[in-house]
Scaffold this motif. Sequence first.
Motif, short mmCIF file in Angstrom:
data_model
loop_
_atom_site.label_atom_id
_atom_site.label_comp_id
_atom_site.label_asym_id
_atom_site.label_seq_id
_atom_site.Cartn_x
_atom_site.Cartn_y
_atom_site.Cartn_z
N ARG A 1 -19.31 -11.63 -37.61
CA ARG A 1 -18.72 -12.87 -38.09
C ARG A 1 -18.43 -12.81 -39.59
O ARG A 1 -17.41 -13.32 -40.05
CB ARG A 1 -19.64 -14.04 -37.74
N GLN A 2 -19.31 -12.19 -40.34
CA GLN A 2 -19.06 -12.03 -41.77
C GLN A 2 -17.83 -11.17 -42.02
O GLN A 2 -17.00 -11.50 -42.88
CB GLN A 2 -20.29 -11.39 -42.44
N ARG A 3 -17.70 -10.10 -41.28
CA ARG A 3 -16.56 -9.19 -41.48
C ARG A 3 -15.25 -9.89 -41.13
O ARG A 3 -14.24 -9.73 -41.83
CB ARG A 3 -16.76 -7.95 -40.62
N ARG A 4 -15.24 -10.66 -40.06
CA ARG A 4 -14.03 -11.37 -39.69
C ARG A 4 -13.67 -12.44 -40.72
O ARG A 4 -12.50 -12.64 -41.06
CB ARG A 4 -14.19 -12.01 -38.31
N ALA A 5 -14.68 -13.11 -41.26
CA ALA A 5 -14.44 -14.13 -42.28
C ALA A 5 -13.87 -13.49 -43.55
O ALA A 5 -12.97 -14.04 -44.19
CB ALA A 5 -15.73 -14.88 -42.59
N GLU A 6 -14.40 -12.31 -43.90
CA GLU A 6 -13.89 -11.59 -45.08
C GLU A 6 -12.43 -11.20 -44.90
O GLU A 6 -11.62 -11.31 -45.84
CB GLU A 6 -14.74 -10.35 -45.32
N ASP A 7 -12.09 -10.74 -43.69
CA ASP A 7 -10.70 -10.35 -43.43
C ASP A 7 -9.77 -11.56 -43.52
O ASP A 7 -8.66 -11.47 -44.08
CB ASP A 7 -10.59 -9.70 -42.05
N ARG A 8 -10.19 -12.69 -42.98
CA ARG A 8 -9.37 -13.89 -43.06
C ARG A 8 -9.15 -14.30 -44.52
O ARG A 8 -8.04 -14.65 -44.92
CB ARG A 8 -10.04 -15.04 -42.30
N LYS A 9 -10.22 -14.27 -45.29
CA LYS A 9 -10.13 -14.67 -46.70
C LYS A 9 -9.19 -13.77 -47.48
O LYS A 9 -8.48 -14.22 -48.39
CB LYS A 9 -11.53 -14.65 -47.32
N ALA A 10 -9.19 -12.48 -47.11
CA ALA A 10 -8.33 -11.52 -47.81
C ALA A 10 -6.92 -11.49 -47.24
O ALA A 10 -6.08 -10.72 -47.71
CB ALA A 10 -8.95 -10.13 -47.73
N GLY A 11 -6.65 -12.31 -46.24
CA GLY A 11 -5.33 -12.34 -45.64
C GLY A 11 -5.03 -11.14 -44.77
O GLY A 11 -3.87 -10.82 -44.51
N LEU A 12 -6.07 -10.46 -44.30
CA LEU A 12 -5.90 -9.27 -43.47
C LEU A 12 -5.92 -9.66 -41.99
O LEU A 12 -6.45 -10.70 -41.62
CB LEU A 12 -7.03 -8.28 -43.75
N PRO A 13 -5.33 -8.82 -41.15
CA PRO A 13 -5.39 -9.09 -39.70
C PRO A 13 -6.84 -9.11 -39.24
O PRO A 13 -7.65 -8.28 -39.66
CB PRO A 13 -4.62 -7.91 -39.09
N VAL A 14 -7.14 -10.05 -38.38
CA VAL A 14 -8.51 -10.16 -37.86
C VAL A 14 -8.54 -9.51 -36.49
O VAL A 14 -7.75 -9.85 -35.61
CB VAL A 14 -8.94 -11.64 -37.77
N ALA A 15 -9.45 -8.58 -36.33
CA ALA A 15 -9.56 -7.84 -35.07
C ALA A 15 -9.82 -8.78 -33.91
O ALA A 15 -10.58 -9.74 -34.03
CB ALA A 15 -10.67 -6.80 -35.18
N ALA A 16 -9.19 -8.49 -32.79
CA ALA A 16 -9.37 -9.34 -31.60
C ALA A 16 -10.72 -9.11 -30.95
O ALA A 16 -11.27 -9.99 -30.31
CB ALA A 16 -8.27 -9.06 -30.60
N GLN A 17 -11.25 -7.89 -31.12
CA GLN A 17 -12.49 -7.55 -30.43
C GLN A 17 -13.70 -7.91 -31.28
O GLN A 17 -13.84 -7.45 -32.41
CB GLN A 17 -12.53 -6.05 -30.12
N MET A 18 -14.56 -8.74 -30.75
CA MET A 18 -15.82 -9.04 -31.42
C MET A 18 -16.76 -9.71 -30.43
O MET A 18 -16.31 -10.34 -29.48
CB MET A 18 -15.63 -9.94 -32.64
#
Length: 346
Positions: free
Chosen positions: A202-219
């Motif tokens: 969840r932390q990694r996905r939140a970081e990607d969203r904040k950085a405007g990066l694609p968020v992986a579908a798998q989690m």
Amino acid sequence: MSPDDLSTRECLEIVDQLASYAPFILVLSGGEPLWRRDVFDIAKHAVSRGIRVALATNGTLLDEAMAERIKDAGIVRVSISLDGADRITHDSFRGHDGAFDAAIRGLGHLQELGISTQINTTVSKHNSHQLPEMVELAKQLKVDAFHLFLLVPVGCGLTIAEDQSVDAAEAERILNWFYDRSIDSGMELKATCAPQYYRIARQRRAEDRKAGLPVAAQMPHPQHASALKGHPGGQPTDLNQMTRGCLAASGVCFISHRGSVQPCGYLPLEAGNLRRQTFQEVWEKSPLFHDLRDLNNLDGKCGYCEFKQVCMGCRARAFGVTGDFHDEEPFCVYEPNPSRRPAMQP
């Protein structure tokens, strides 16, 4: 078989109870389940009652004939423990020369018959540096899944835990690396006995969203299954469905060869015994199970962590390290928001 072991009749009666109660997955494990002569009778009966059956083995007994019996029994997946990327590492950890080669041959026999296969790896200091090679080996062997287990210092793990367990910082690094591999490996990857992985994802996905990066579908994410609706602690029953980190007493339980019911295979506390009680009675009424299902009972930083609903910390590891399964997860470096800490009582 030991004189204390559940008889074939007792095992079949337990299977009937499980089938009547809810469509759990039954994992036949050990020790080594293939030493038990009636293991395929138990598996066939479970399959006939609509239960999905898996088998966890060290792989050393898996010749062509054994693979045929596994297929004939209707077992849908077999997991084989590999604790090193090469024969020297695996065999030295297992204390048995030839174990690695036998396990690899066993995987091949299963795959020739179309049986789904999985590699389980217990991570400790002896093999943590080989994890990239382990994932590559799993891909080369064309298994369907690679499951990583963090060592829990109870039972057989107690004898190796003191000098072989990775520390909390190394566990954090490994699980972040594992999250990346779950996205790019093209294979089913799952972290077990590592509930902090759910927080990391969840932390990694939140970081990607904040950085405007694609968020992986798998989690890993909480899911709800109608099949167990109304059953206390009921959880999904697909082989790789994920809920929260620690599933002891809510998504899994362990039934010993003597009928003792434990919250999981690594938490050696008895919730009941199926020689004296029904499964439904233990699952629904055990004070120990009720205790574990109530997240308000968690102590230390786990008690006020903002991720406790998806993590919960490993209750078996807390018990193994401190003797108290309510205590905080000892392999976690995360420090929750201090504003969530309960006020000190006067």
